[in-house]
Write a protein that holds these residues in place. Structure first.
Motif, mmCIF file in Angstrom:
data_model
loop_
_atom_site.group_PDB
_atom_site.id
_atom_site.type_symbol
_atom_site.label_atom_id
_atom_site.label_comp_id
_atom_site.label_asym_id
_atom_site.label_seq_id
_atom_site.Cartn_x
_atom_site.Cartn_y
_atom_site.Cartn_z
ATOM 1 N N GLU A 32 11.023 10.758 4.557
ATOM 2 C CA GLU A 32 10.286 9.549 4.918
ATOM 3 C C GLU A 32 10.387 8.514 3.796
ATOM 4 O O GLU A 32 10.349 8.859 2.624
ATOM 5 C CB GLU A 32 8.821 9.913 5.163
ATOM 6 C CG GLU A 32 7.971 8.793 5.656
ATOM 7 C CD GLU A 32 6.545 9.238 5.986
ATOM 8 O OE1 GLU A 32 5.814 8.420 6.541
ATOM 9 O OE2 GLU A 32 6.164 10.394 5.682
ATOM 10 N N TYR A 33 10.536 7.259 4.154
ATOM 11 C CA TYR A 33 10.537 6.157 3.196
ATOM 12 C C TYR A 33 9.179 5.484 3.219
ATOM 13 O O TYR A 33 8.636 5.214 4.288
ATOM 14 C CB TYR A 33 11.620 5.123 3.556
ATOM 15 C CG TYR A 33 13.001 5.578 3.219
ATOM 16 C CD1 TYR A 33 13.572 5.283 1.986
ATOM 17 C CD2 TYR A 33 13.749 6.317 4.129
ATOM 18 C CE1 TYR A 33 14.841 5.699 1.668
ATOM 19 C CE2 TYR A 33 15.030 6.741 3.816
ATOM 20 C CZ TYR A 33 15.572 6.427 2.591
ATOM 21 O OH TYR A 33 16.818 6.847 2.279
ATOM 22 N N VAL A 34 8.654 5.214 2.041
ATOM 23 C CA VAL A 34 7.317 4.638 1.922
ATOM 24 C C VAL A 34 7.363 3.489 0.928
ATOM 25 O O VAL A 34 8.028 3.575 -0.106
ATOM 26 C CB VAL A 34 6.306 5.705 1.428
ATOM 27 C CG1 VAL A 34 4.939 5.099 1.197
ATOM 28 C CG2 VAL A 34 6.227 6.856 2.406
ATOM 29 N N SER A 35 6.656 2.403 1.235
ATOM 30 C CA SER A 35 6.477 1.294 0.304
ATOM 31 C C SER A 35 5.056 1.330 -0.224
ATOM 32 O O SER A 35 4.127 1.602 0.529
ATOM 33 C CB SER A 35 6.664 -0.044 1.017
ATOM 34 O OG SER A 35 7.992 -0.428 1.022
ATOM 35 N N ILE A 36 4.925 1.046 -1.501
ATOM 36 C CA ILE A 36 3.601 0.933 -2.103
ATOM 37 C C ILE A 36 3.455 -0.514 -2.548
ATOM 38 O O ILE A 36 4.209 -0.987 -3.395
ATOM 39 C CB ILE A 36 3.438 1.907 -3.283
ATOM 40 C CG1 ILE A 36 3.602 3.343 -2.790
ATOM 41 C CG2 ILE A 36 2.098 1.704 -3.958
ATOM 42 C CD1 ILE A 36 3.635 4.377 -3.875
ATOM 43 N N MET A 37 2.515 -1.204 -1.930
ATOM 44 C CA MET A 37 2.346 -2.628 -2.190
ATOM 45 C C MET A 37 0.896 -2.912 -2.539
ATOM 46 O O MET A 37 -0.001 -2.198 -2.099
ATOM 47 C CB MET A 37 2.741 -3.437 -0.944
ATOM 48 C CG MET A 37 4.177 -3.248 -0.546
ATOM 49 S SD MET A 37 4.627 -3.912 1.075
ATOM 50 C CE MET A 37 3.776 -5.442 1.156
ATOM 51 N N GLY A 38 0.684 -3.954 -3.313
ATOM 52 C CA GLY A 38 -0.671 -4.370 -3.636
ATOM 53 C C GLY A 38 -0.678 -5.358 -4.776
ATOM 54 O O GLY A 38 0.339 -5.574 -5.433
ATOM 55 N N VAL A 39 -1.825 -5.932 -5.008
ATOM 56 C CA VAL A 39 -1.972 -6.922 -6.076
ATOM 57 C C VAL A 39 -1.862 -6.246 -7.440
ATOM 58 O O VAL A 39 -2.030 -5.030 -7.568
ATOM 59 C CB VAL A 39 -3.325 -7.677 -5.950
ATOM 60 C CG1 VAL A 39 -3.392 -8.428 -4.640
ATOM 61 C CG2 VAL A 39 -4.497 -6.735 -6.099
ATOM 62 N N SER A 40 -1.609 -7.037 -8.441
ATOM 63 C CA SER A 40 -1.533 -6.543 -9.810
ATOM 64 C C SER A 40 -2.840 -5.848 -10.188
ATOM 65 O O SER A 40 -3.924 -6.348 -9.920
ATOM 66 C CB SER A 40 -1.275 -7.718 -10.755
ATOM 67 O OG SER A 40 -1.207 -7.277 -12.085
ATOM 68 N N GLY A 41 -2.712 -4.663 -10.770
ATOM 69 C CA GLY A 41 -3.889 -3.929 -11.229
ATOM 70 C C GLY A 41 -4.541 -3.039 -10.194
ATOM 71 O O GLY A 41 -5.591 -2.462 -10.458
ATOM 72 N N CYS A 42 -3.909 -2.884 -9.018
ATOM 73 C CA CYS A 42 -4.559 -2.092 -7.974
ATOM 74 C C CYS A 42 -4.241 -0.595 -8.053
ATOM 75 O O CYS A 42 -4.788 0.185 -7.283
ATOM 76 C CB CYS A 42 -4.213 -2.636 -6.580
ATOM 77 S SG CYS A 42 -2.531 -2.302 -6.053
ATOM 78 N N GLY A 43 -3.359 -0.174 -8.981
ATOM 79 C CA GLY A 43 -3.088 1.252 -9.159
ATOM 80 C C GLY A 43 -1.710 1.713 -8.722
ATOM 81 O O GLY A 43 -1.431 2.914 -8.732
#
Length: 112
Positions: A32-43
């Motif tokens: 499975e391919y997964v993207s991890i996205m989020g604002v700066s500092g979110c972990g």
């Protein structure tokens, strides 16, 4: 397969406790391919460091291919990193005097 159960990571910064990850549950199936996205500092980086066995969670479980990683020692984690986990860093950390092929070859030689 990657399975995270109630995974948390906290850092002490001065007299403050930073909750970088708070009770993360996640399952990633093989292939499975997964993207991890989020604002700066979110972990995001903290999570990737734990997934790559470069850091350990403060609490919770990380099961990789059926193995509870909390029971792994440094040598076992290094072995898993060299055989099952690949990294592509934002800064590629290539050796400038080597070709791209030579840079790829180095970790393969070290892994045997």
């Amino acid at each position: 397969m990657i399975q995270l159960k109630n995974l948390s990571r906290e850092f002490q910064v001065g007299n403050q406790v930073v909750h970088a990850l708070d009770s993360v549950d996640l399952v990633i199936s093989e292939g499975e391919y997964v993207s991890i996205m989020g604002v700066s500092g979110c972990g995001k980086t903290t999570l990737l460091n734990i997934l790559g066995l470069l850091d350990t969670p403060s609490s919770g479980d990380y099961v990789l291919s059926g193995i509870d990683t909390s029971e792994m020692n440094d040598d076992e984690m290094a072995q898993i990193r060299s055989t099952k986990i690949g990294f592509v860093f934002q800064s590629f950390h290539l050796i400038p005097r080597l070709t791209a092929a030579d840079n790829i070859e180095i970790p393969m030689i070290l892994a045997g």
